[in-house]
Design an enzyme around this catalytic site. Structure first.
Site, short mmCIF file in Angstrom:
data_model
loop_
_atom_site.label_atom_id
_atom_site.label_comp_id
_atom_site.label_asym_id
_atom_site.label_seq_id
_atom_site.Cartn_x
_atom_site.Cartn_y
_atom_site.Cartn_z
N SER A 97 19.43 -24.77 24.13
CA SER A 97 18.52 -25.91 24.18
C SER A 97 17.91 -26.05 25.57
O SER A 97 17.24 -25.14 26.05
CB SER A 97 19.27 -27.17 23.73
OG SER A 97 18.38 -28.22 23.47
N ASP A 137 16.75 -27.02 12.36
CA ASP A 137 17.16 -27.60 13.64
C ASP A 137 16.58 -29.01 13.69
O ASP A 137 15.38 -29.20 13.61
CB ASP A 137 16.60 -26.74 14.78
CG ASP A 137 17.08 -27.18 16.16
OD1 ASP A 137 17.36 -28.38 16.34
OD2 ASP A 137 17.13 -26.33 17.06
N HIS A 190 21.27 -27.19 15.23
CA HIS A 190 20.87 -27.02 16.62
C HIS A 190 21.96 -26.40 17.51
O HIS A 190 21.69 -25.45 18.25
CB HIS A 190 20.44 -28.37 17.21
CG HIS A 190 19.97 -28.27 18.63
ND1 HIS A 190 18.85 -27.56 19.00
CD2 HIS A 190 20.50 -28.77 19.79
CE1 HIS A 190 18.68 -27.63 20.30
NE2 HIS A 190 19.67 -28.34 20.81
#
Length: 269
Positions: A111, A212, A242
């Site tokens: 991320s 996600d 995610h």
């Protein structure tokens, strides 16, 4: 949600869960070379989300530096006291340590951690062998992000984004609240990074979850359109959300990233 949202209780996290990790290389397992991997967690997360991956890498003989980003792993309010620049500096410091002690270095991140790896590649690509990013965040389709510069002045936080994980029982131990001053700084950092993506020329392996609920398709589009890397591959994860590093596809990420690291570090001989 009531406005102003004051955030969840500021309960501190267990220091053992969020502790950084630093291990030396074992050249006997890597063909006699000392190879390092920088492992970076994401926004409002901490090393707990990356520890299984970091431990897998260390078990393969790689030196591992997995820093805890400033403002993370304590209370969500602390995150509002730091900025994107602080996180970039932390990653730079971890990279400097690995580069000084090893023959080649790869960076991996989840991320925002993936965005920080891309930032490192844009700034210091000649020193990197490659990067692996999982659900990297560099853009968003959310319209409310444009309100952050104003909203951060009146609302300290919004409901959190932690634990977008398909696998039952998994827990990344992230903050329950999204700190808005920090989020505004992060998105400003993303905007600058998007402009600099053409400066990324190192090999890139990009894992993206098909579903996600935190990072949308705009980040994938940006990476595919703007990276200058000739060695770039996007691989879609079908059975994870995610936080894929703790999800069903984690073993695949670990194995395929190890193959990538072996290949790109060998190419630097």
């Amino acid at each position: 949600m009531k406005i102003p949202f004051l955030g969840a209780p500021a309960a501190p996290l267990d220091p053992a869960l969020v502790a950084p990790m630093s291990t030396a290389a074992d050249p006997a397992r890597t063909g006699g070379r000392r190879l390092g991997v920088l492992v970076q967690h994401g926004f409002t997360g901490n090393p707990a989300s990356m520890r299984p991956w970091a431990q897998d890498l260390a078990g393969r003989g790689y030196a591992v530096e997995m820093p805890l980003l400033p403002g993370h792993g304590t209370r969500w309010q602390d995150c509002n006291q730091v900025t994107w620049g602080d996180w970039v500096a932390t990653v730079d410091g971890a990279f400097d340590k690995l580069a000084a002690e090893n023959d080649a270095v790869v960076a991996v991140g989840l991320s925002m951690g993936g965005a920080l790896c891309l930032r490192l590649a844009a700034d210091r690509g000649d020193e990197l062998a490659g990067i692996v990013v999982v659900n990297a965040a560099v853009d968003t389709l959310r319209k409310d992000v444009k309100l952050l510069p104003a909203l951060k002045r009146v609302v300290p936080g919004m409901p959190g984004i932690a634990n977008d994980i398909k696998k039952p029982g998994a827990d990344e131990h992230g903050y329950p609240t999204t700190p808005l001053k920090a989020a505004a700084s992060m998105f400003a950092g993303y905007a600058e990074l998007r402009r600099d993506l053409p400066r990324v020329t190192v090999p890139v392996l990009f894992f993206r979850s098909a579903e996600d609920h935190v990072v949308d398709i705009s980040s994938s589009r940006a990476l595919n359109a703007r990276l200058s890397s000739k060695d770039f591959e996007e691989r879609v994860l079908q059975n994870s959300y995610h936080v894929a590093t703790l999800d069903h596809d984690a073993p695949r990420i670990f194995a395929e990233s190890a193959e990538f690291i072996e290949r790109v570090t060998a190419a630097r001989d």
